[in-house]
Design an enzyme around this catalytic site. Structure first.
Site, PDB file in Angstrom:
ATOM      1  N   CYS A 122       3.447   2.785   8.974  1.00  6.95           N
ATOM      2  CA  CYS A 122       4.297   2.052   8.021  1.00  6.95           C
ATOM      3  C   CYS A 122       5.705   2.632   7.974  1.00  6.95           C
ATOM      4  O   CYS A 122       6.611   2.001   7.433  1.00  6.95           O
ATOM      5  CB  CYS A 122       3.681   2.061   6.626  1.00  6.95           C
ATOM      6  SG  CYS A 122       3.545   3.706   5.915  1.00  6.95           S
TER       7      CYS A 122
ATOM      8  N   CYS B 120      -1.567   5.551   1.412  1.00  3.11           N
ATOM      9  CA  CYS B 120      -0.373   5.997   0.685  1.00  3.11           C
ATOM     10  C   CYS B 120      -0.707   7.247  -0.141  1.00  3.11           C
ATOM     11  O   CYS B 120       0.116   8.159  -0.247  1.00  3.11           O
ATOM     12  CB  CYS B 120       0.145   4.893  -0.228  1.00  3.11           C
ATOM     13  SG  CYS B 120       0.172   3.262   0.558  1.00  3.11           S
TER      14      CYS B 120
HETATM   15 FE1  FES Z   1       2.733   3.394   3.977  1.00  2.00          FE
HETATM   16 FE2  FES Z   1       2.342   2.944   1.461  1.00  2.00          FE
HETATM   17  S1  FES Z   1       2.500   1.462   3.029  1.00  2.00           S
HETATM   18  S2  FES Z   1       2.688   4.852   2.413  1.00  2.00           S
END
Ligand code: FES
Length: 130
Positions: free
Chosen positions: A35, A104
């Site tokens: 991400c 996360c």
């Molecule tokens: Fe990667 Fe939340 S989407 S840390």
């Protein structure tokens, strides 16, 4: 059901302990390659207690909320407790995260571990026996 709990929204909107500690005793930075989110943790440690902790997170709402909650969970606590903090405990304290957002909270656990590793690399005499 709402995607995020009220606690997640609260910690996202009003994150606790945001910032930098100058001359921190331990600093850890981690990222998630998928991400692209990045989290940095700063620790002030005295007498084996986490006297202060601050974070900077460049990431999603769950990452900000997880970092905020993680700092609250270890602030003022013995280093031995900070070492045991798991992403599960962070997620539970936030009243849960959606399954696809659990990574996360992993970032928060890893950032604290990384900051503690940095602390122990500077103070090897403090490192607990394996
Ligand atoms: Fe990667 Fe939340 S989407 S840390």
């Amino acid at each position: 059901m709402a995607l995020y709990s009220e606690k997640v929204m609260d910690h996202f909107r009003n994150p606790r302990n945001v910032g930098v500690i100058e001359d921190a005793d331990g600093v850890g930075e981690v990222g998630n390659a998928k991400c692209g989110d990045i989290m940095k943790m700063y620790l002030r440690i005295e007498d084996d207690i986490v006297q202060d902790v601050k974070f900077e997170t460049f990431g999603c709402a769950s990452a900000v909320a997880s970092s905020s909650m993680a700092t609250e969970l270890i602030k003022g606590k013995p280093v031995s407790e900070a070492l045991k903090l798991t992403n599960k405990a962070v997620a539970e304290a936030l009243d849960g995260l959606p399954a696809y957002k659990m990574h996360c909270s992993v970032l928060a656990e890893e950032a604290i571990q990384s900051a503690l590793d940095d602390y122990y690399s500077k103070h090897p005499e403090k490192k607990p026996e394996a």
